[in-house]
Write an enzyme that holds these catalytic residues in place. Structure first.
Site, PDB file in Angstrom:
ATOM      1  N   ARG A 125      -1.776  38.650  56.562  1.00 30.24           N
ATOM      2  CA  ARG A 125      -0.857  38.075  55.570  1.00 30.24           C
ATOM      3  C   ARG A 125       0.537  38.605  55.848  1.00 30.24           C
ATOM      4  O   ARG A 125       0.695  39.731  56.322  1.00 30.24           O
ATOM      5  CB  ARG A 125      -1.279  38.491  54.145  1.00 30.24           C
ATOM      6  CG  ARG A 125      -2.679  38.074  53.747  1.00 30.24           C
ATOM      7  CD  ARG A 125      -2.824  36.585  53.528  1.00 30.24           C
ATOM      8  NE  ARG A 125      -1.898  36.069  52.539  1.00 30.24           N
ATOM      9  CZ  ARG A 125      -2.122  36.066  51.216  1.00 30.24           C
ATOM     10  NH1 ARG A 125      -3.251  36.545  50.739  1.00 30.24           N
ATOM     11  NH2 ARG A 125      -1.240  35.572  50.373  1.00 30.24           N
TER      12      ARG A 125
ATOM     13  N   LYS B 197      -8.512  37.186  40.386  1.00 27.62           N
ATOM     14  CA  LYS B 197      -8.343  35.783  40.774  1.00 27.62           C
ATOM     15  C   LYS B 197      -9.585  34.943  40.464  1.00 27.62           C
ATOM     16  O   LYS B 197      -9.701  33.820  40.931  1.00 27.62           O
ATOM     17  CB  LYS B 197      -8.004  35.713  42.267  1.00 27.62           C
ATOM     18  CG  LYS B 197      -6.693  36.446  42.580  1.00 27.62           C
ATOM     19  CD  LYS B 197      -6.420  36.519  44.053  1.00 27.62           C
ATOM     20  CE  LYS B 197      -5.162  37.367  44.294  1.00 27.62           C
ATOM     21  NZ  LYS B 197      -4.896  37.548  45.728  1.00 27.62           N
TER      22      LYS B 197
ATOM     23  N   PRO C  14      -3.075  31.618  44.531  1.00 33.73           N
ATOM     24  CA  PRO C  14      -2.579  31.924  43.186  1.00 33.73           C
ATOM     25  C   PRO C  14      -2.856  33.381  42.829  1.00 33.73           C
ATOM     26  O   PRO C  14      -3.915  33.914  43.146  1.00 33.73           O
ATOM     27  CB  PRO C  14      -3.386  30.988  42.289  1.00 33.73           C
ATOM     28  CG  PRO C  14      -3.914  29.927  43.172  1.00 33.73           C
ATOM     29  CD  PRO C  14      -4.071  30.549  44.526  1.00 33.73           C
ATOM     30  N   GLU C  15      -1.893  34.019  42.194  1.00 33.66           N
ATOM     31  CA  GLU C  15      -2.083  35.426  41.823  1.00 33.66           C
ATOM     32  C   GLU C  15      -2.675  35.482  40.417  1.00 33.66           C
ATOM     33  O   GLU C  15      -2.803  34.462  39.744  1.00 33.66           O
ATOM     34  CB  GLU C  15      -0.754  36.163  41.941  1.00 33.66           C
ATOM     35  CG  GLU C  15      -0.163  35.920  43.333  1.00 33.66           C
ATOM     36  CD  GLU C  15       0.772  37.000  43.839  1.00 33.66           C
ATOM     37  OE1 GLU C  15       0.778  38.104  43.283  1.00 33.66           O
ATOM     38  OE2 GLU C  15       1.480  36.718  44.816  1.00 33.66           O
TER      39      GLU C  15
END
Ligand SMILES: [Zn+2]
Length: 273
Positions: free
Chosen positions: A258, A58, A8-9
């Site tokens: 990523r 975060k 989640p950002e």
């Protein structure tokens, strides 16, 4: 490679902080850890007033009376879900359940769920770069940290010590918006360009908190109202096969573990910006 899941950002964590405060702050909250992994912490905050919630990048903080701060990082697998009362019987690995008379919240799968003092919270925040969603964010700190990086801009944007709260979607899209390839060296980003990227991130992340989703496209380019855009139509390059603007196949590659995305027509790889 984290191909399918997404951490989640920052906008999601800020949204959670606001929703949790709206439901639970100002009154005593029942706390339990049916799974047992946070049993001692839950027992200490049980029936104490949740005074406020806070988010930095975060990281989510639930601040209970008595200087007890629950620190939560959802990581890749964490979820924090709202359920109406009566809550269902706990099943599975339920780390933390918070309840008022009306509403409950269930936390599962988080990377971190720990009880800290306010000093412990301050230590975590001190390690993080400024968070563009926060009103107290100091863009000078992000610029200074960026100057010290020797990596590509794509890597630097995901470094939580440079900027807090940026994840893969916002990284891909802020670079697209400014025509920058993710592999451009950080030293090639000049101050006016960085200021423009910072302003873009502030606006996009705050909008994400409000709308509870990420829309980075100009709806005029899709020819639909903003509210009718599908997920795929909401981004220019992130997880798309073709660039939404020019139709060129999107290039996807591994950048420090990523996926990075770029349209090499709109974001030429070797152009010095
Ligand atoms: Zn393109």
């Amino acid at each position: 490679m984290r191909a399918c899941l997404a951490v989640p950002e920052g906008h999601t964590i800020h949204r959670l902080a606001r929703d949790l405060a709206g439901d639970l702050a100002g009154s005593p909250v029942r706390a339990s850890s049916p799974q047992g992994r946070f049993a001692a912490g839950a027992a200490l905050i049980d029936d104490r007033v949740l005074e406020r919630t806070d988010a930095h990048g975060k990281h989510l903080f639930l601040e209970h009376e008595g200087d007890l701060v629950v620190h939560i990082h959802l990581g890749l697998y964490g979820t924090f879900r709202r359920l109406p009362q009566p809550m269902p019987a706990p099943i599975g690995a339920l780390r933390l359940r918070l309840e008022s008379e009306r509403i409950g919240w269930d936390l599962r799968g988080a990377t971190a769920c720990e009880l800290l003092t306010p000093a412990g919270k301050a230590l975590i925040v001190a390690r993080l770069g400024p968070d563009p969603i926060r009103r107290d964010a100091d863009p000078e700190r992000a610029w200074a940290a960026l100057r010290r990086r020797r990596s590509s801009i794509g890597q630097a944007l995901m470094d939580q010590a440079v900027l807090a709260g940026i994840g893969n979607v916002y990284r891909a899209e802020v670079l697209f918006a400014h025509g920058i390839h993710p592999l451009v060296p950080t030293r090639d980003i000049d101050r006016p360009l960085w200021d423009a990227m910072w302003a873009w991130l502030v606006a996009a992340l705050r909008r994400g908190v409000k709308e509870r989703r990420i829309v980075t496209v100009d709806p005029k380019e899709v020819g639909k109202p903003r509210s009718r855009l599908s997920v795929a139509e909401s981004r220019y390059v992130y997880r798309r096969e073709h660039c939404l603007r020019c139709g060129t196949p999107v290039c996807r590659f591994d950048l420090a573990g990523r996926w990075a995305y770029a349209c090499e027509r709109c974001q030429p790889p070797y152009r010095v910006v």
